[in-house]
Design an enzyme around this catalytic site. Structure first.
Site, PDB file in Angstrom:
ATOM      1  N   GLY A 162      52.200  58.298  63.884  1.00  0.00           N
ATOM      2  CA  GLY A 162      53.678  58.287  64.781  1.00  0.00           C
ATOM      3  C   GLY A 162      54.544  59.107  63.907  1.00  0.00           C
TER       4      GLY A 162
ATOM      5  N   GLY B  46      54.796  47.343  33.706  1.00  0.00           N
ATOM      6  CA  GLY B  46      55.488  46.568  34.741  1.00  0.00           C
ATOM      7  C   GLY B  46      55.114  44.994  34.601  1.00  0.00           C
ATOM      8  N   ALA B  47      56.010  44.229  34.136  1.00  0.00           N
ATOM      9  CA  ALA B  47      55.727  42.509  34.294  1.00  0.00           C
ATOM     10  C   ALA B  47      56.873  42.201  35.383  1.00  0.00           C
TER      11      ALA B  47
ATOM     12  N   ILE C 204      53.782  42.217  40.862  1.00  0.00           N
ATOM     13  CA  ILE C 204      52.405  42.489  40.977  1.00  0.00           C
ATOM     14  C   ILE C 204      51.724  42.422  39.604  1.00  0.00           C
TER      15      ILE C 204
ATOM     16  N   VAL D 265      57.341  53.230  28.327  1.00  0.00           N
ATOM     17  CA  VAL D 265      56.011  54.127  28.110  1.00  0.00           C
ATOM     18  C   VAL D 265      56.182  55.393  28.177  1.00  0.00           C
TER      19      VAL D 265
ATOM     20  N   GLY E 215      56.992  48.962  40.579  1.00  0.00           N
ATOM     21  CA  GLY E 215      57.757  48.933  42.025  1.00  0.00           C
ATOM     22  C   GLY E 215      57.230  49.470  43.489  1.00  0.00           C
ATOM     23  N   ARG E 216      57.639  49.582  44.362  1.00  0.00           N
ATOM     24  CA  ARG E 216      57.244  50.558  45.590  1.00  0.00           C
ATOM     25  C   ARG E 216      58.251  51.161  46.095  1.00  0.00           C
TER      26      ARG E 216
ATOM     27  N   ALA F  21      56.592  40.202  53.030  1.00  0.00           N
ATOM     28  CA  ALA F  21      55.838  40.251  54.285  1.00  0.00           C
ATOM     29  C   ALA F  21      56.751  39.283  55.291  1.00  0.00           C
TER      30      ALA F  21
ATOM     31  N   HIS G  62      55.271   9.609  48.735  1.00  0.00           N
ATOM     32  CA  HIS G  62      54.730   9.147  47.507  1.00  0.00           C
ATOM     33  C   HIS G  62      53.405   9.208  47.429  1.00  0.00           C
TER      34      HIS G  62
HETATM   35  P1  FAD Z   1      53.298  47.616  55.438  1.00  0.00           P
HETATM   36  O1  FAD Z   1      52.725  46.302  55.500  1.00  0.00           O
HETATM   37  O2  FAD Z   1      53.238  48.591  54.454  1.00  0.00           O
HETATM   38  O3  FAD Z   1      52.791  48.322  56.844  1.00  0.00           O
HETATM   39  C1  FAD Z   1      53.154  49.661  57.336  1.00  0.00           C
HETATM   40  C2  FAD Z   1      52.104  50.318  58.248  1.00  0.00           C
HETATM   41  O4  FAD Z   1      52.702  51.282  58.748  1.00  0.00           O
HETATM   42  C3  FAD Z   1      50.959  50.634  57.322  1.00  0.00           C
HETATM   43  O5  FAD Z   1      49.867  50.166  58.154  1.00  0.00           O
HETATM   44  C4  FAD Z   1      50.930  52.166  57.572  1.00  0.00           C
HETATM   45  O6  FAD Z   1      49.486  52.724  57.577  1.00  0.00           O
HETATM   46  C5  FAD Z   1      51.938  52.133  58.761  1.00  0.00           C
HETATM   47  N1  FAD Z   1      52.377  53.430  58.891  1.00  0.00           N
HETATM   48  C6  FAD Z   1      53.153  54.042  57.902  1.00  0.00           C
HETATM   49  N2  FAD Z   1      53.731  55.301  58.756  1.00  0.00           N
HETATM   50  C7  FAD Z   1      53.099  55.643  59.905  1.00  0.00           C
HETATM   51  C8  FAD Z   1      53.139  56.509  60.745  1.00  0.00           C
HETATM   52  N3  FAD Z   1      53.748  57.433  60.571  1.00  0.00           N
HETATM   53  N4  FAD Z   1      52.348  56.162  61.838  1.00  0.00           N
HETATM   54  C9  FAD Z   1      51.512  55.106  62.121  1.00  0.00           C
HETATM   55  N5  FAD Z   1      51.593  54.206  61.119  1.00  0.00           N
HETATM   56  C10 FAD Z   1      52.110  54.400  60.003  1.00  0.00           C
HETATM   57  N6  FAD Z   1      54.699  39.856  50.125  1.00  0.00           N
HETATM   58  C11 FAD Z   1      54.749  38.803  50.487  1.00  0.00           C
HETATM   59  O7  FAD Z   1      55.524  38.362  50.957  1.00  0.00           O
HETATM   60  N7  FAD Z   1      53.844  37.967  49.787  1.00  0.00           N
HETATM   61  C12 FAD Z   1      52.837  38.372  49.159  1.00  0.00           C
HETATM   62  O8  FAD Z   1      52.134  37.550  48.364  1.00  0.00           O
HETATM   63  C13 FAD Z   1      52.760  39.667  48.667  1.00  0.00           C
HETATM   64  N8  FAD Z   1      51.714  40.109  47.876  1.00  0.00           N
HETATM   65  C14 FAD Z   1      51.584  41.477  47.816  1.00  0.00           C
HETATM   66  C15 FAD Z   1      50.631  41.977  47.065  1.00  0.00           C
HETATM   67  C16 FAD Z   1      50.388  43.300  46.700  1.00  0.00           C
HETATM   68  C17 FAD Z   1      49.430  43.669  45.821  1.00  0.00           C
HETATM   69  C18 FAD Z   1      51.216  44.252  47.376  1.00  0.00           C
HETATM   70  C19 FAD Z   1      51.039  45.679  47.177  1.00  0.00           C
HETATM   71  C20 FAD Z   1      52.515  43.815  48.079  1.00  0.00           C
HETATM   72  C21 FAD Z   1      52.529  42.483  48.550  1.00  0.00           C
HETATM   73  N9  FAD Z   1      53.595  41.929  49.284  1.00  0.00           N
HETATM   74  C22 FAD Z   1      53.404  40.684  49.437  1.00  0.00           C
HETATM   75  C23 FAD Z   1      54.336  42.896  49.655  1.00  0.00           C
HETATM   76  C24 FAD Z   1      53.853  42.918  51.406  1.00  0.00           C
HETATM   77  O9  FAD Z   1      52.591  43.665  51.346  1.00  0.00           O
HETATM   78  C25 FAD Z   1      55.157  43.963  52.049  1.00  0.00           C
HETATM   79  O10 FAD Z   1      56.214  43.750  51.969  1.00  0.00           O
HETATM   80  C26 FAD Z   1      54.810  44.083  53.570  1.00  0.00           C
HETATM   81  O11 FAD Z   1      53.428  44.357  53.799  1.00  0.00           O
HETATM   82  C27 FAD Z   1      55.773  44.772  54.215  1.00  0.00           C
HETATM   83  O12 FAD Z   1      55.409  44.841  55.884  1.00  0.00           O
HETATM   84  P2  FAD Z   1      55.611  46.320  56.442  1.00  0.00           P
HETATM   85  O13 FAD Z   1      55.326  45.817  57.877  1.00  0.00           O
HETATM   86  O14 FAD Z   1      56.957  46.657  56.236  1.00  0.00           O
HETATM   87  O15 FAD Z   1      54.702  47.467  55.733  1.00  0.00           O
HETATM   88  P1  NAD Z   2      58.859  44.542  40.988  1.00  0.00           P
HETATM   89  O1  NAD Z   2      59.959  45.147  41.019  1.00  0.00           O
HETATM   90  O2  NAD Z   2      58.319  43.258  41.139  1.00  0.00           O
HETATM   91  O3  NAD Z   2      58.091  45.017  39.192  1.00  0.00           O
HETATM   92  C1  NAD Z   2      58.333  46.013  38.755  1.00  0.00           C
HETATM   93  C2  NAD Z   2      58.572  45.724  37.252  1.00  0.00           C
HETATM   94  O4  NAD Z   2      58.244  47.054  36.712  1.00  0.00           O
HETATM   95  C3  NAD Z   2      59.800  45.520  36.941  1.00  0.00           C
HETATM   96  O5  NAD Z   2      60.004  44.363  36.059  1.00  0.00           O
HETATM   97  C4  NAD Z   2      60.494  46.706  36.142  1.00  0.00           C
HETATM   98  O6  NAD Z   2      61.374  46.479  35.387  1.00  0.00           O
HETATM   99  C5  NAD Z   2      59.206  47.493  35.599  1.00  0.00           C
HETATM  100  N1  NAD Z   2      59.334  48.707  35.528  1.00  0.00           N
HETATM  101  C6  NAD Z   2      60.015  49.736  36.334  1.00  0.00           C
HETATM  102  N2  NAD Z   2      59.715  50.714  35.380  1.00  0.00           N
HETATM  103  C7  NAD Z   2      58.810  50.672  34.496  1.00  0.00           C
HETATM  104  C8  NAD Z   2      58.509  51.625  33.620  1.00  0.00           C
HETATM  105  N3  NAD Z   2      58.684  52.902  33.427  1.00  0.00           N
HETATM  106  N4  NAD Z   2      57.808  50.934  32.469  1.00  0.00           N
HETATM  107  C9  NAD Z   2      57.659  49.499  32.469  1.00  0.00           C
HETATM  108  N5  NAD Z   2      57.961  48.848  33.418  1.00  0.00           N
HETATM  109  C10 NAD Z   2      58.638  49.189  34.401  1.00  0.00           C
HETATM  110  O7  NAD Z   2      57.448  45.604  41.635  1.00  0.00           O
HETATM  111  P2  NAD Z   2      55.790  45.122  41.930  1.00  0.00           P
HETATM  112  O8  NAD Z   2      55.548  44.163  40.879  1.00  0.00           O
HETATM  113  O9  NAD Z   2      55.299  46.822  41.756  1.00  0.00           O
HETATM  114  O10 NAD Z   2      55.892  44.889  43.278  1.00  0.00           O
HETATM  115  C11 NAD Z   2      56.612  45.751  44.609  1.00  0.00           C
HETATM  116  C12 NAD Z   2      56.840  44.777  45.428  1.00  0.00           C
HETATM  117  O11 NAD Z   2      55.868  44.296  46.212  1.00  0.00           O
HETATM  118  C13 NAD Z   2      57.989  43.641  44.930  1.00  0.00           C
HETATM  119  O12 NAD Z   2      59.190  44.005  44.957  1.00  0.00           O
HETATM  120  C14 NAD Z   2      57.436  42.475  45.897  1.00  0.00           C
HETATM  121  O13 NAD Z   2      58.720  42.459  46.629  1.00  0.00           O
HETATM  122  C15 NAD Z   2      56.386  42.884  46.687  1.00  0.00           C
HETATM  123  N6  NAD Z   2      55.386  42.107  46.164  1.00  0.00           N
HETATM  124  C16 NAD Z   2      55.582  40.517  46.528  1.00  0.00           C
HETATM  125  C17 NAD Z   2      54.475  39.836  46.020  1.00  0.00           C
HETATM  126  C18 NAD Z   2      54.801  38.224  46.544  1.00  0.00           C
HETATM  127  O14 NAD Z   2      55.631  38.047  47.162  1.00  0.00           O
HETATM  128  N7  NAD Z   2      54.077  37.113  45.685  1.00  0.00           N
HETATM  129  C19 NAD Z   2      53.257  40.303  45.372  1.00  0.00           C
HETATM  130  C20 NAD Z   2      53.122  41.365  45.145  1.00  0.00           C
HETATM  131  C21 NAD Z   2      54.237  42.263  45.493  1.00  0.00           C
END
Ligand code: FAD
Ligand code: NAD
Length: 479
Positions: free
Chosen positions: A122, A188-189, A192, A245, A278-279, A327, A451
């Site tokens: 889209g 990145g600690a 994720i 790094v 990060g993302r 999410a 409890h």
């Molecule tokens: P997304 O889930 O990224 O969805 C966006 C959607 O838009 C995708 O399906 C994409 O294909 C679609 N899209 C993009 N552009 C277009 C386009 N032009 N046309 C059509 N479709 C399109 N968050 C938590 O709260 N708890 C967790 O435990 C957690 N664990 C995570 C673990 C990992 C490994 C990762 C990577 C992320 C995790 N997150 C977690 C973060 C969470 O996944 C995101 O915050 C959440 O998915 C964001 O939702 P969203 O709908 O904004 O985007």
């Molecule tokens: P993050 O921001 O949590 O962690 C990234 C880490 O990488 C930071 O500590 C940062 O200082 C470090 N970093 C950045 N650049 C670096 C470099 N050049 N060398 C070494 N370290 C570096 O990001 P993430 O772990 O990639 O996760 C992305 C996002 O996804 C998070 O912000 C989080 O919101 C979401 N997420 C959420 C969950 C959950 O809710 N349980 C799980 C996974 C991901």
């Protein structure tokens, strides 16, 4: 011209699919455009969260935690499990099955709620038009009175560690390993890194984490972050803070990483390397030129507190806008926006969004840390309670960690709750409700908790704010 809708949502992640379902429930004619293809080349709903994020990572975390329990902890409680081993392929197949069930479930919910699912990419071409390029490459323009952009985010890549298929991977690749790497490097600690590093560490990998910052988990209260760091170190995660790094090279079946820290230059060799630094918002191409939707300097779609973009009737939610990339934050924004479009008054409380890191034990927090409150000039009082003093934690063989409450010294209002402990992710809902309802620490202290539960630690922490915890020698002066 194709169909006209009241609302078109771009993206079917937890932001977009929730917005679409809510809008349809409110009687609005709604479509949701999605382009995510699964391995069979079929469009699937659920976005990052269901396909490569929250759900698959938790499936692996749970499986690897059960493995550790069976291998190392069962003996403590008298269970003789014998020789325990992990079938990684089976663990992955289970994860895939869960993903398939859930993504299919969203498509089912779309049908049940009357949301039109449109497959393709889209693009907002005007304040009332979305052009969708289908899987066959054909473009169709749909009209909509309102547009919601929920395009999500993608992993950040850094120049010193370019991805190399199967060797240097992002979080998606780290959910796909078909065997346990002997030596795993994690750049990145953050959230994720800690979650996926834990998965592979539990299954036997030697995990080294290279983190740029000097402080571990700076968003978490220092007492809780320090305890978490200690616990994860004990589990075998080698977390090296303050590292930079500088380069990486794949040599045969190994990855050589160069980095610097306060002591100088170093090299480390791994079998696999995960880059999770990060993302970033995934906004490329979703906003047509000349539409007037503004992005900020980091590429996030600029929105106000109610997710309105700079163009009327176009909203943006979730990871592609400011705020935490979570999410549940995306979903709540989706609900708010659908409600606003339907003419209701709706708003979000961005101060009461919980975060959870699903390590063992879990780390969960909401609201201010003690350090943030003090930096903001707020005088605080705090109460902490260790799980080591909890009967249920002893029964559960999970005595590590503590719960901490930060309250305003003058008003007693709860400002934050930070927990490291088993089921912290469930317990934190109490902190969220306390913040949402403007509770005082005394409100929590006067509440009757079941409890024996882990949540009693929250109760005791609330009592401890005034120095009155029952199952702990209080260091505070009694009033
Ligand atoms: P997304 O889930 O990224 O969805 C966006 C959607 O838009 C995708 O399906 C994409 O294909 C679609 N899209 C993009 N552009 C277009 C386009 N032009 N046309 C059509 N479709 C399109 N968050 C938590 O709260 N708890 C967790 O435990 C957690 N664990 C995570 C673990 C990992 C490994 C990762 C990577 C992320 C995790 N997150 C977690 C973060 C969470 O996944 C995101 O915050 C959440 O998915 C964001 O939702 P969203 O709908 O904004 O985007
Ligand atoms: P993050 O921001 O949590 O962690 C990234 C880490 O990488 C930071 O500590 C940062 O200082 C470090 N970093 C950045 N650049 C670096 C470099 N050049 N060398 C070494 N370290 C570096 O990001 P993430 O772990 O990639 O996760 C992305 C996002 O996804 C998070 O912000 C989080 O919101 C979401 N997420 C959420 C969950 C959950 O809710 N349980 C799980 C996974 C991901």
């Amino acid at each position: 011209m194709a169909d006209k809708f009241d609302v078109i949502v771009i993206g079917a992640g937890p932001g977009g699919y929730v917005a679409a379902i809510r809008a349809a429930q409110l009687g609005l004619k709604t479509a949701c455009v999605e382009k995510w293809l699964n391995k069979e080349g079929k469009v699937v709903h659920g976005g990052t969260c269901l396909n490569v994020g929250c759900i698959p990572s938790k499936a692996l975390l749970e499986a690897s935690h059960k493995f550790v329990e069976a291998k190392h902890d069962f003996d403590d409680i008298g269970i003789q499990a014998g020789d325990v081993s992990m079938d990684v392929k089976k663990m992955m197949a289970r994860k895939e099955k869960i993903v398939k069930n859930l993504t299919g479930g969203i498509s089912g919910l779309f049908k049940a709620n009357g949301v039109t699912a449109i497959d393709g990419t889209g693009k907002v071409t005007s304040s009332k038009q979305v052009e969708v390029t289908g899987l066959d490459g054909k473009a169709t323009t749909y009209e909509a009175d309102n547009i919601v952009i929920a395009a999500g985010s993608v992993p950040v890549e850094i120049p010193p560690t370019p991805l190399v298929e199967g060797m240097v991977v992002d979080s998606t690749g780290a959910l796909e390993f078909d065997e346990v790497p002997e030596r795993l490097g994690v750049i990145g600690a953050g959230i994720i890194g800690l979650e996926l590093g834990s998965v592979w560490n539990r299954l036997g990998a030697e995990v080294t984490m290279l983190e740029a910052m000097d402080t571990f988990l700076p968003m978490v209260d220092t007492a809780i972050a320090k305890e978490t760091q200690k616990l994860l170190k004990k589990q075998g995660l080698d977390i090296r803070l303050g590292t930079r790094v500088t380069g990486s090279e794949v040599k045969g079946k190994e990855v050589l990483v160069k980095y610097t820290d306060a002591k100088g230059e170093h090299e480390a060799t791994f079998d696999k390397l995960i880059v999770c630094v990060g993302r970033r918002p995934y906004t490329q191409g979703v906003v047509g030129e000349g539409v007037g939707i503004k992005l900020d300097e980091r590429g996030f779609i600029f929105v106000d507190d109610q997710c309105r973009t700079s163009v009327p009737n176009v909203y943006a939610i979730g990871d592609c806008v400011r705020g935490q990339m979570l999410a549940h934050k995306a979903s709540e924004e989706g609900i708010m926006v659908a409600d606003i479009i339907a003419g209701h008054k709706a708003e979000m409380n961005y101060d009461a969004i919980p975060s959870v890191i699903y390590t063992f034990p879990e780390v969960a927090w909401v609201g201010l840390t003690e350090q943030e409150a003090k930096a903001a000039g707020i005088e605080v009082k705090t109460g902490s309670f260790p799980f080591a003093a909890s009967g249920r934690a002893m029964a559960n063989n999970a005595t590590e960690g503590q719960a901490k409450i930060i309250a305003d010294a003058e008003t007693d209002r709860v400002l934050g709750m930070h927990i490291v402990g088993q089921h912290a992710g469930e317990m934190i809902a109490q902190g969220v409700i306390a913040l949402e309802f403007g509770s005082s620490a005394e409100d929590l202290a006067l509440t009757c908790y079941a409890h024996p539960t882990m949540s009693e630690a929250v109760h005791e922490a609330a009592l401890a704010v005034e120095g009155h915890a029952i199952h702990m020698a209080n260091r505070k002066k009694r009033k």
